[in-house]
Design a protein around this motif. Structure first.
Motif, PDB file in Angstrom:
ATOM      1  N   ALA A 104       0.834  -1.214   0.000  1.00  0.00           N
ATOM      2  CA  ALA A 104       0.000   0.000   0.000  1.00  0.00           C
ATOM      3  C   ALA A 104       0.860   1.252   0.000  1.00  0.00           C
ATOM      4  O   ALA A 104       0.612   2.212  -0.752  1.00  0.00           O
ATOM      5  N   GLU A 105       1.905   1.263   0.832  1.00  0.00           N
ATOM      6  CA  GLU A 105       2.794   2.419   0.899  1.00  0.00           C
ATOM      7  C   GLU A 105       3.510   2.628  -0.437  1.00  0.00           C
ATOM      8  O   GLU A 105       3.681   3.771  -0.881  1.00  0.00           O
ATOM      9  N   ALA A 106       3.899   1.535  -1.076  1.00  0.00           N
ATOM     10  CA  ALA A 106       4.590   1.632  -2.359  1.00  0.00           C
ATOM     11  C   ALA A 106       3.703   2.285  -3.411  1.00  0.00           C
ATOM     12  O   ALA A 106       4.128   3.182  -4.140  1.00  0.00           O
ATOM     13  N   THR A 107       2.456   1.853  -3.480  1.00  0.00           N
ATOM     14  CA  THR A 107       1.540   2.399  -4.480  1.00  0.00           C
ATOM     15  C   THR A 107       1.286   3.887  -4.258  1.00  0.00           C
ATOM     16  O   THR A 107       1.370   4.693  -5.189  1.00  0.00           O
ATOM     17  N   LEU A 108       0.992   4.255  -3.014  1.00  0.00           N
ATOM     18  CA  LEU A 108       0.697   5.661  -2.713  1.00  0.00           C
ATOM     19  C   LEU A 108       1.921   6.544  -2.921  1.00  0.00           C
ATOM     20  O   LEU A 108       1.804   7.654  -3.454  1.00  0.00           O
ATOM     21  N   THR A 109       3.073   6.052  -2.511  1.00  0.00           N
ATOM     22  CA  THR A 109       4.310   6.828  -2.667  1.00  0.00           C
ATOM     23  C   THR A 109       4.622   7.050  -4.135  1.00  0.00           C
ATOM     24  O   THR A 109       4.969   8.160  -4.559  1.00  0.00           O
ATOM     25  N   ARG A 110       4.494   5.986  -4.928  1.00  0.00           N
ATOM     26  CA  ARG A 110       4.782   6.092  -6.351  1.00  0.00           C
ATOM     27  C   ARG A 110       3.814   7.054  -7.043  1.00  0.00           C
ATOM     28  O   ARG A 110       4.223   7.896  -7.850  1.00  0.00           O
ATOM     29  N   TRP A 111       2.549   6.948  -6.745  1.00  0.00           N
ATOM     30  CA  TRP A 111       1.563   7.851  -7.354  1.00  0.00           C
ATOM     31  C   TRP A 111       1.839   9.300  -6.992  1.00  0.00           C
ATOM     32  O   TRP A 111       1.782  10.188  -7.847  1.00  0.00           O
ATOM     33  N   TYR A 112       2.125   9.531  -5.722  1.00  0.00           N
ATOM     34  CA  TYR A 112       2.391  10.901  -5.270  1.00  0.00           C
ATOM     35  C   TYR A 112       3.618  11.478  -5.971  1.00  0.00           C
ATOM     36  O   TYR A 112       3.594  12.613  -6.460  1.00  0.00           O
ATOM     37  N   ARG A 113       4.691  10.693  -6.012  1.00  0.00           N
ATOM     38  CA  ARG A 113       5.929  11.177  -6.628  1.00  0.00           C
ATOM     39  C   ARG A 113       5.732  11.470  -8.112  1.00  0.00           C
ATOM     40  O   ARG A 113       6.164  12.516  -8.610  1.00  0.00           O
ATOM     41  N   GLU A 114       5.121  10.562  -8.817  1.00  0.00           N
ATOM     42  CA  GLU A 114       4.930  10.740 -10.249  1.00  0.00           C
ATOM     43  C   GLU A 114       4.057  11.957 -10.543  1.00  0.00           C
ATOM     44  O   GLU A 114       4.378  12.770 -11.416  1.00  0.00           O
ATOM     45  N   ALA A 115       2.959  12.096  -9.808  1.00  0.00           N
ATOM     46  CA  ALA A 115       2.060  13.236 -10.028  1.00  0.00           C
ATOM     47  C   ALA A 115       2.767  14.550  -9.726  1.00  0.00           C
ATOM     48  O   ALA A 115       2.623  15.540 -10.458  1.00  0.00           O
ATOM     49  N   THR A 116       3.563  14.562  -8.657  1.00  0.00           N
ATOM     50  CA  THR A 116       4.278  15.784  -8.274  1.00  0.00           C
ATOM     51  C   THR A 116       5.277  16.202  -9.342  1.00  0.00           C
ATOM     52  O   THR A 116       5.356  17.375  -9.716  1.00  0.00           O
ATOM     53  N   VAL A 117       6.042  15.247  -9.854  1.00  0.00           N
ATOM     54  CA  VAL A 117       7.051  15.555 -10.866  1.00  0.00           C
ATOM     55  C   VAL A 117       6.399  16.047 -12.160  1.00  0.00           C
ATOM     56  O   VAL A 117       6.813  17.068 -12.727  1.00  0.00           O
ATOM     57  N   LEU A 118       5.380  15.353 -12.617  1.00  0.00           N
ATOM     58  CA  LEU A 118       4.726  15.744 -13.866  1.00  0.00           C
ATOM     59  C   LEU A 118       4.064  17.111 -13.743  1.00  0.00           C
ATOM     60  O   LEU A 118       4.148  17.942 -14.651  1.00  0.00           O
ATOM     61  N   PHE A 119       3.416  17.364 -12.599  1.00  0.00           N
ATOM     62  CA  PHE A 119       2.772  18.653 -12.381  1.00  0.00           C
ATOM     63  C   PHE A 119       3.809  19.771 -12.318  1.00  0.00           C
ATOM     64  O   PHE A 119       3.607  20.854 -12.892  1.00  0.00           O
TER      65      PHE A 119
END
Length: 514
Positions: free
Chosen positions: A246-261
């Motif tokens: 669960a932590e892996a999924t949330l961390t990955r989504w957050y990081r990817e969204a932050t970088v792209l934004f």
């Protein structure tokens, strides 16, 4: 496993290849100082790594880290930090500058085998010792690499652990099973150098029940097969997970969204937003100044292109000419062209600081005041962004810089002649403009590059734009400009070949990095 250090990968007599001086020196130090290392992936295109066109992905013995860092410092490598969303356990970035070529060299230092999905890398496999012990020496490039058999296994593991749910969806809906040609080229290159028995020997040393993994690693190389492999190795390496599912999924989504934004926002708003790597010891601000035709924009553009491949670079235009200007000033310039042609550039007399500002008539003064305040507002806003970028640890490259010593040109105040006007409105506007230039004077760059050449040389680059008389005045003004003691000033002969000028500038920048 035996260290095959003295044996080439094949029986042919290898010919040495040209390496960047910095990379040749780096490898020489590794060998003389007995640094245990190997270039562990992407050895198919080592030639590009040797010339600084791709990263050096090197695995080191973590027990030698202190010794390694001392030698990297001596060679001029500096540690840069990836943005938080791209920081991974025990992977560090060291950047160097090869002075003769002007190329940035990126040493991607791996102290553990950390791999997994982009923006996460959630597995840390305890394979370092085995990889280093089985390394081989490549005579062609004069570098230790991972053995081809181990590298092929790692390629399977890397790509399997990178797979996300979206890849499974693409396979189902779009039949995107095969990898890109670049990945397949690397796979085929390794496959030609490896036997199944070599793969079996390594896998036997890693897993008790190695046969299912062996069957997949010696089978077809596509996403569908690697998805099956991912299930097996995730089970085998369960204790090496760095995050819960669960932590892996949330961390990955957050990081990817932050970088792209952040990337979109930086492009849209031209703000100093980090997306790559910054200097943890503090940013660096440089400014390139010179008369028209001295090469300011050419030099700053090249610096941006060179350093932004690996670092967060913020380039800011601080002049009043052809650079990025505000919408309000574009409207004003459009209106001015509709009314009548602008005065010819460079009509001022040599040594007259206020020439070029003195235009008769109230309407001319009103127009000049509006233009000057718009320019001052742009400079003020860009100076603030410059400071913000430096505080974030970015490399800030200023094309021109406001100065408060020469009035009317060379990016100096435009309304100084109104400071003692009988009109109180004009005096107030002149005072407002002066505050912006005073702000620039009190917040100078860390490094100023003065590009100086004879007037005839720079006039030939932009014929007819500025009179020789005015160019001589501008060049003399640039030579005379002074900055605070905290600012280093370097004067460069801009009539030299561009490559020579750039090499000198890049060396000065790198020497100013802490």
């Amino acid at each position: 496993m035996q260290d095959l250090a003295a044996k080439p990968l094949d029986d042919t007599v290898a010919k040495p290849v040209t390496k960047l001086n910095l990379i040749a020196g780096l490898l020489d130090v590794f060998h003389k100082q007995n640094i245990l290392y190997c270039h562990w992936k992407s050895n198919e295109h080592l030639d590009a790594s040797m010339t600084g066109d791709t990263d050096l992905d090197v695995l080191f013995d973590i027990k030698q880290k202190g010794k390694l860092l001392q030698h990297l410092h001596t060679l001029g490598f500096k540690k840069f930090d990836s943005i938080k969303e791209k920081q991974y356990h025990d992977i560090e970035d060291y950047i160097g500058l090869d002075i003769p070529s002007g190329k940035v060299v990126h040493l991607h230092a791996h102290f553990r085998m950390t791999m997994g999905e982009t923006y996460l890398k959630g597995y840390q496999l305890a394979l370092e010792d085995k990889i280093l012990k089985s390394r081989v020496y490549d005579e062609t490039f004069g570098i230790y690499t991972s053995s081809p058999a181990f590298e092929l296994i790692l390629l399977y593991f890397r790509e399997a652990l990178k797979l996300r749910n979206r890849e499974a969806l693409k396979m189902s809906l779009l039949n995107r099973v095969n990898y890109s040609e670049n990945v397949m080229k690397e796979y085929r290159w390794l496959k030609e150098r490896v036997t199944d028995s070599q793969i079996e020997t390594i896998l036997k040393s890693l897993f008790n029940n190695y046969r299912p993994i062996y069957n997949l690693v010696t089978g077809r190389f596509n996403r569908k097969e690697l998805q099956k492999l991912a299930l097996l190795i995730k089970k085998e390496f369960k204790k090496y997970r760095l995050y819960s599912p669960a932590e892996a999924t949330l961390t990955r989504w957050y990081r990817e969204a932050t970088v792209l934004f952040s990337r979109k926002l930086a492009t849209l708003l031209n703000r100093p937003i980090m997306s790559q790597r910054i200097n943890p010891r503090g940013g660096l601000t440089i400014a390139v100044v010179g008369a028209d035709g001295s090469g300011k924009s050419t030099v700053t553009a090249d610096l941006q292109n060179t350093f932004r491949t690996k670092l967060d670079v913020y380039r800011v235009y601080l002049g009043r000419g052809d650079g990025k200007i505000s919408l309000a000033r574009k409207v004003l310039l459009g209106a001015r062209k509709m009314v009548g042609p602008e005065p010819k550039k460079g009509t001022a007399k040599k040594g007259n600081r206020n020439s070029g500002n003195k235009q008769k008539g109230l309407l001319a003064n009103v127009y000049k005041c509006i233009e000057a305040m718009l320019v001052a507002n742009e400079k003020s806003r860009n100076l603030e962004r410059m400071q913000q970028a430096k505080q974030k640890g970015m490399l800030v490259i200023c094309d021109r810089f406001p100065q408060n010593q020469i009035m009317g040109y060379n990016d100096g105040p435009l309304l100084n002649h109104l400071a003692k006007s009988s009109n109180p409105v004009f005096r107030a506007i002149s005072d407002l403009e002066a505050k912006v230039y005073k702000k620039a004077e009190n917040n100078p760059p860390d490094l100023v590059i003065k590009l100086i050449a004879e007037a005839e040389v720079v006039e030939a680059r932009k014929p007819g734009e500025t009179s020789l008389e005015m160019l001589e005045a501008k060049i003399a003004g640039i030579k005379a400009l002074q900055f605070k003691d905290s600012c280093q000033v370097i004067t460069i002969d801009a009539s030299q070949p561009l490559g020579t000028v750039l090499a000198t500038v890049k060396k000065a920048i790198w020497n100013n990095y802490r």
